[in-house]
Design an enzyme around this catalytic site. Sequence first.
Site, PDB file in Angstrom:
ATOM      1  N   LEU A  36      24.527  53.421 -34.821  1.00 32.69           N
ATOM      2  CA  LEU A  36      23.280  53.562 -34.373  1.00 32.69           C
ATOM      3  C   LEU A  36      22.939  52.298 -34.443  1.00 32.69           C
ATOM      4  CD1 LEU A  36      22.408  56.621 -36.729  1.00 32.69           C
ATOM      5  CD2 LEU A  36      22.898  56.673 -34.370  1.00 32.69           C
ATOM      6  N   CYS A  37      23.309  51.231 -34.318  1.00 36.38           N
ATOM      7  CA  CYS A  37      22.848  49.793 -34.142  1.00 36.38           C
ATOM      8  C   CYS A  37      22.600  49.679 -32.763  1.00 36.38           C
ATOM      9  CB  CYS A  37      23.783  48.684 -34.742  1.00 36.38           C
ATOM     10  SG  CYS A  37      23.762  48.626 -36.313  1.00 36.38           S
ATOM     11  N   HIS A  38      21.358  49.106 -32.468  1.00 33.01           N
ATOM     12  CA  HIS A  38      21.049  48.650 -30.941  1.00 33.01           C
ATOM     13  C   HIS A  38      21.989  47.518 -30.685  1.00 33.01           C
ATOM     14  CE1 HIS A  38      17.397  50.677 -32.387  1.00 33.01           C
ATOM     15  NE2 HIS A  38      17.373  51.128 -30.938  1.00 33.01           N
ATOM     16  N   ASP A  91      43.319  38.297 -44.042  1.00 30.26           N
ATOM     17  CA  ASP A  91      44.540  38.358 -43.017  1.00 30.26           C
ATOM     18  C   ASP A  91      45.490  37.122 -42.927  1.00 30.26           C
ATOM     19  OD1 ASP A  91      46.076  39.797 -41.108  1.00 30.26           O
ATOM     20  OD2 ASP A  91      44.967  38.332 -39.675  1.00 30.26           O
TER      21      ASP A  91
END
Length: 157
Positions: A75-77, A128
Amino acid sequence: MATMTHLDEQGKAKMVDVTDKDNTVRRAVASGRVIMRPQTVDLIAAVGLPKGDVLAAARLAGIMAAKKTGVLIPLCHPLFLTAVDIAFFIRRDQGEIAIEATVKTVGKTGVEMEALTAVSVAALTIYDMCKAVDREMTLTDIRLVQKEGGKSDFNRQ
């Protein structure tokens, strides 16, 4: 308690409508830590790991992640970022690498999620690149430190 802006009247997820908001300068700072053995910190500082310069890779990964936050978080723009800076603080005595991300834009919505995403992915990249020598690393304390712009500012105490 504040209302949940990402839920409609029926409790279904929705993207917040920012159409009528003014463009303003927005800035957010997030931080986090990767706790590890002091020997691992030494290897990072000396660029002595087989995969190469850990912090250079983590910096690029954090910047790239900030730019892709709108793709990663449903839901991030999607935002046009004007600056992303990732800083690392080597703390051998504490057995950690601290990470700080600062993100800026001029727009209708803030960049807190972009700063948090940058820190998270930078930390994951450190893990990593170092896991072959230290599988007990811990990613911790990822949090918003500061937010400026829009309706309100925030400064963590």
